[in-house]
Write a protein that holds these residues in place. Structure first.
Motif, short mmCIF file in Angstrom:
data_model
loop_
_atom_site.label_atom_id
_atom_site.label_comp_id
_atom_site.label_asym_id
_atom_site.label_seq_id
_atom_site.Cartn_x
_atom_site.Cartn_y
_atom_site.Cartn_z
N VAL A 29 42.64 33.00 40.11
CA VAL A 29 43.69 33.99 39.83
C VAL A 29 43.28 34.90 38.68
O VAL A 29 43.36 36.13 38.77
CB VAL A 29 45.01 33.29 39.48
CG1 VAL A 29 46.07 34.32 39.10
CG2 VAL A 29 45.49 32.44 40.65
N ALA A 30 42.83 34.29 37.59
CA ALA A 30 42.53 35.09 36.40
C ALA A 30 41.36 36.04 36.65
O ALA A 30 41.41 37.21 36.29
CB ALA A 30 42.24 34.17 35.21
N ASP A 31 40.31 35.51 37.28
CA ASP A 31 39.17 36.37 37.59
C ASP A 31 39.58 37.50 38.53
O ASP A 31 39.15 38.64 38.38
CB ASP A 31 38.06 35.55 38.26
CG ASP A 31 37.33 34.66 37.27
OD1 ASP A 31 37.45 34.91 36.06
OD2 ASP A 31 36.65 33.73 37.71
N ASP A 33 42.53 38.89 38.98
CA ASP A 33 43.33 39.94 38.36
C ASP A 33 42.53 40.73 37.34
O ASP A 33 42.80 41.92 37.12
CB ASP A 33 44.60 39.34 37.74
CG ASP A 33 45.65 39.05 38.83
OD1 ASP A 33 45.60 39.72 39.88
OD2 ASP A 33 46.49 38.18 38.63
N ASP A 34 41.55 40.11 36.73
CA ASP A 34 40.64 40.89 35.88
C ASP A 34 39.90 41.93 36.73
O ASP A 34 39.71 43.07 36.33
CB ASP A 34 39.61 39.98 35.20
CG ASP A 34 40.23 39.18 34.07
OD1 ASP A 34 41.37 39.47 33.67
OD2 ASP A 34 39.57 38.24 33.59
N VAL A 36 40.97 43.18 39.53
CA VAL A 36 41.94 44.21 39.91
C VAL A 36 42.12 45.22 38.78
O VAL A 36 42.18 46.43 39.01
CB VAL A 36 43.30 43.57 40.29
CG1 VAL A 36 44.37 44.65 40.47
CG2 VAL A 36 43.15 42.75 41.56
N GLN A 37 42.18 44.72 37.56
CA GLN A 37 42.35 45.64 36.43
C GLN A 37 41.18 46.62 36.35
O GLN A 37 41.37 47.82 36.15
CB GLN A 37 42.46 44.86 35.12
CG GLN A 37 42.57 45.81 33.92
CD GLN A 37 43.02 45.13 32.65
OE1 GLN A 37 43.43 43.97 32.66
NE2 GLN A 37 42.96 45.86 31.56
N ILE A 38 39.98 46.10 36.52
CA ILE A 38 38.81 46.99 36.49
C ILE A 38 38.90 48.02 37.61
O ILE A 38 38.61 49.20 37.42
CB ILE A 38 37.52 46.15 36.62
CG1 ILE A 38 37.31 45.33 35.34
CG2 ILE A 38 36.32 47.04 36.89
CD1 ILE A 38 36.26 44.25 35.48
#
Lengths: 163, 265
Positions: A29-31, A33-34, A36-38
């Motif tokens: 999840v964290a990777d 969404d990171d 996605v942010q990029i």
């Protein structure tokens, strides 16, 4: 409306699909969404390059795929995005909501080579046609089909083994 | 008849086969149980992948992602991304990513942070000259207090013993800052300003990076319990460089000016 606003507004309804694609590519999840942010940041920064007659989703998904590849390169690990001790974290993310078999499947997917994982993510998770995936990946359709067939065989063997 | 290879079968399942090809498989399925099983397996796999990932479509997006898509006028209220973080020369793919990594902390991690706080407090034993106990609470002392008071994340010093990460206004109105103690044993934590000093709601050991490389952590790669503590307190967004400086100049007491909050890119 300038191109930046158009892209920004177009991204809002795309966000759920973008997060799904990122989850299939990155696993955790964290990777994801990171990633996605990029992708959002890059899409907004490059909004001037988007032509309104081009499909925004494919444009953004191509950015996502390339950003994911960049991430893999930056980490210097091309096969496993997360270390074994982190797989427990992923299990914790998902265990509450997901049957064990789906968790197995997600982990098997994460263990695929990037070439295979991305075609699975684009075709089987996102639902692109072979032709669309080939265009996005800039490879012949035959390459997509052969990679997809090999990825399927690996995933099915994995599931069969655990069943 | 010719056996049907995997790629043809897959194209059939994925709706990519032309009509004559699909008709040929339809006909074969009627009397070929093995083929029917292969088709079913391929369909099952596809369905399982959808079942595994489609739920993401219904998950609420983390605020940091939604905030990026706000119109610019709204972004002055909810700025898009942390901007005070040390930015190296490695570009967006690593630096920016690491800077914002794991901001979305699942609820389970919040619960875990409570347990970890106990461990962290044990780790951070009284007698350490960087922390003092007062009324059962941990407070920064010595060089840590000095760093929290004076150091700006926008002016990082790679050799300083304390690295400052994010600064932000907590939900209770106090200003909080994350920090990393570089000298071994490396620790990371969150400090919130109060009249009694910088209280330390969370402190945690930091695992050195793989390969024994130099510990360069600051705001990036905070332990999950510290990130959870930040997440639980963060209202709005972290300070940008101007806000951080203004907050320092105000002694960490007053709400810093919002000017420049929209200049996150």
């Amino acid at each position: 409306m300038n191109s930046s606003d158009a892209v920004r507004e177009g991204l809002i309804p795309l966000l759920p699909r973008l997060r799904r694609l990122a989850r299939a590519l990155a696993g955790q999840v964290a990777d994801a969404d990171d990633l996605v942010q990029i992708v959002l940041e890059r899409s907004l920064a490059r909004a001037a390059q988007w032509r309104p007659d081009a499909a925004l989703d494919k444009w953004v998904f191509a950015i996502a795929r390339n950003a994911w590849r960049d991430e893999l390169r930056a980490r210097g690990r091309t096969q496993h995005l997360f270390a074994p001790e982190e797989s427990g974290e992923m299990a914790a993310d998902r265990a509450s909501a997901q049957p064990a078999q789906q968790l197995e499947l997600a982990m098997a997917l994460a263990a695929l080579p990037p070439d295979h994982r991305e075609v699975v993510a684009l075709v089987l998770v996102e639902g692109m046609s072979y032709g669309e995936a080939a265009e996005l990946l800039e490879v012949p359709v035959g390459t997509v089909t052969s990679r997809l067939a090999r990825a399927r065989a690996t995933l099915q063997a994995h599931l069969g083994k655990d069943a | 008849m010719n056996p049907i290879d995997d790629e043809t079968l897959q194209a059939y399942v994925d709706g990519e086969l032309d009509k004559p090809g699909a008709a040929r498989i339809d006909a074969a399925l009627a009397h070929d149980a093995a083929l029917a099983r292969r088709v079913q397996q391929a369909r099952d796999l596809r369905a399982q992948l959808r079942a595994a990932f489609d739920p993401v479509l219904d998950e609420p997006a983390p605020a940091r992602l939604s905030a990026l898509l706000q119109p610019r006028s709204a972004q002055t209220e909810i700025p898009a991304a942390p901007s005070v973080l040390p930015v190296g020369g490695r570009g967006i793919s690593t630096t920016r990513r690491r800077a914002t990594r794991r901001w979305f902390v699942p609820g389970a991690a919040l619960a875990a942070s409570v347990a970890l706080l106990a461990v962290a407090l044990w780790w951070w034993q009284p007698g350490d000259d960087l922390v003092r106990m007062q009324g059962g609470q941990s407070f920064a002392a010595g060089a840590l207090t000095h760093a929290l008071d004076e150091t700006l994340a926008s002016e990082p010093d790679a050799h300083a013993p304390v690295a400052i990460g994010l600064s932000f206004r907590s939900t209770d109105g106090r200003i909080c800052r994350t920090f990393v103690l570089r000298s071994p044993p490396a620790r990371a934590g969150l400090a919130c300003h109060s009249d009694a000093g910088w209280s330390l709601p969370v402190l945690s050991a930091v695992t050195p990076p793989e390969g024994g490389g130099e510990l360069r952590r600051a705001a990036s790669d905070l332990p999950p319990e510290v990130q959870a503590a930040v997440d639980a307190r963060l209202r709005g967004n972290v300070f940008d460089a101007q806000q951080e400086r203004a907050a320092r100049d105000a002694g960490w007491r007053q709400l810093p000016s919002r000017r420049g909050a929209g200049k996150t890119r």
